[in-house]
Design an enzyme around this catalytic site. Structure first.
Site: not given
Length: 360
Positions: A141, A218, A329
């Site tokens: 995200d 992911h 990050s």
């Protein structure tokens, strides 16, 4: 004769709430300020230096700030177990400040999170992040900062600033040979050292994770991870505003480069650390330890999955859980693909795990 004064019909006598003091309402007072004035940025921790006449807004001071030490201290603070009575009010403040959507979290009750670290690394309900059928999907995200072709081994950091693949990846001395079985000498072009197939192109995509975003990442495609390279380094903010200051910011910050292959050749995912990121964790790699005092900046540490795990490396299916940050990050994807690969995203757009990045 005096006329009787009638009370307005809308007036009602209601009992006052116990200890209700609306004039001191924190929420009401805070609502008077613009929302951007209430946001906290990592560089604001340097403001006290202004009182010493060090001008913390200068590049020189910011780049020399002890961000690694501060990040380790913040990481320790995040592991402190909060008393049960303090969890909800403290964590709710963070949720409110960074607009965290707790309805997507697998555990919505803030009392079940023992510390800030667990809230940062919260797991989501499986149904809220469906995985698109496209070849490459978003691993996290965040917000799309840059994407496109890699030209002359240069990757765009922000408009007008670039960094080289050689600085970002380091020397490719861990590769014994290219795809034709012929060793590549030191004078060869860097893209040849990556073993790119003839006719293919190299692409990149950069995703910035804000503090309120979901902090796990992911697998963006079906691929085999062959090698991990850990670069200890600085932990400066990767906020786009700071990225305009520091040339080669992603090459200076601590990062973990995962390199391997997918259906069309070379594929890599790099997790870039930032201020207050106490650690970068890769679930399949228990040997990795980031932001440690014993690590020396300027060196890197290699780990071969093909030697330590299995000859083919570690297979990661598209959408599989790969790792996590301790705070916001950046994820950098650099991969090989056919000429007809097209990105389906727009710069500056918010994106979520599993949404399509590009198609063939």
């Amino acid at each position: 004769m005096c006329k009787a004064t009638k009370l307005p019909v809308t007036t009602s006598l209601r009992p006052r709430r116990w200890l209700s003091i609306p004039r001191f309402s924190i929420k009401r007072r805070l609502s008077q300020f613009p929302r951007h004035a209430l946001r906290f940025h990592s560089w604001q921790m340097l403001k006290p230096l202004a009182y010493a006449g060090l001008r913390p807004t200068s590049k020189a001071v910011y780049s020399r700030a002890p961000t690694r030490l501060l990040s380790r201290l913040w990481g320790l603070l995040n592991t402190v177990i909060l008393p049960l009575w303090l969890r909800k009010p403290l964590l709710a403040l963070y949720v409110w400040a960074f607009s965290v959507n707790m309805q997507e979290a697998e555990e919505e009750d803030l009392k079940q999170y023992r510390n800030l670290g667990e809230l940062f690394r919260r797991q989501l309900k499986p149904s809220v992040r469906p995985i698109a059928s496209h070849k490459v999907v978003s691993p996290a995200d965040g917000r799309i900062l840059h994407f496109g072709r890699v030209r002359n081994s240069q990757v765009e950091q922000v408009k007008g600033l670039t960094y080289s693949l050689e600085s970002f990846f380091g020397p490719q001395d861990w590769r014994d040979a290219d795809h034709n079985g012929v060793k590549v000498d030191d004078r060869a072009l860097f893209q040849k050292q990556l073993g790119l197939h003839k006719g293919n192109r190299l692409y990149h995509c950069v995703i910035y994770l804000a503090p309120g975003d979901y902090h796990r990442f992911h697998s963006p495609t079906d691929w085999y991870i062959h090698h991990r390279r850990h670069f200890p380094g600085a932990l400066m903010s990767v906020n786009p505003g700071i990225a305009h200051w520091i040339t080669g910011l992603f090459c200076q910050n601590e990062r973990v480069v995962l390199a391997g292959e997918w259906q069309y050749g070379f594929f890599s995912l790099t997790a870039v650390g930032a201020t207050n990121v106490g650690s970068i964790r890769i679930y399949c790699d228990q040997e990795l330890h980031t932001n440690c005092a014993r690590h020396v900046k300027g060196r890197y540490h290699d780990y071969s999955y093909t030697e330590q795990c299995r000859p083919a490396g570690i297979f990661m299916g598209k959408g599989a859980s790969l790792g996590e940050f301790n705070l916001g990050s950046t994820i950098v994807l650099i991969f090989e693909g056919p000429r007809h690969f097209n990105f389906t995203v727009a710069g500056g757009r918010k994106i979520r795990v599993g949404e399509a990045l590009g198609s063939l």
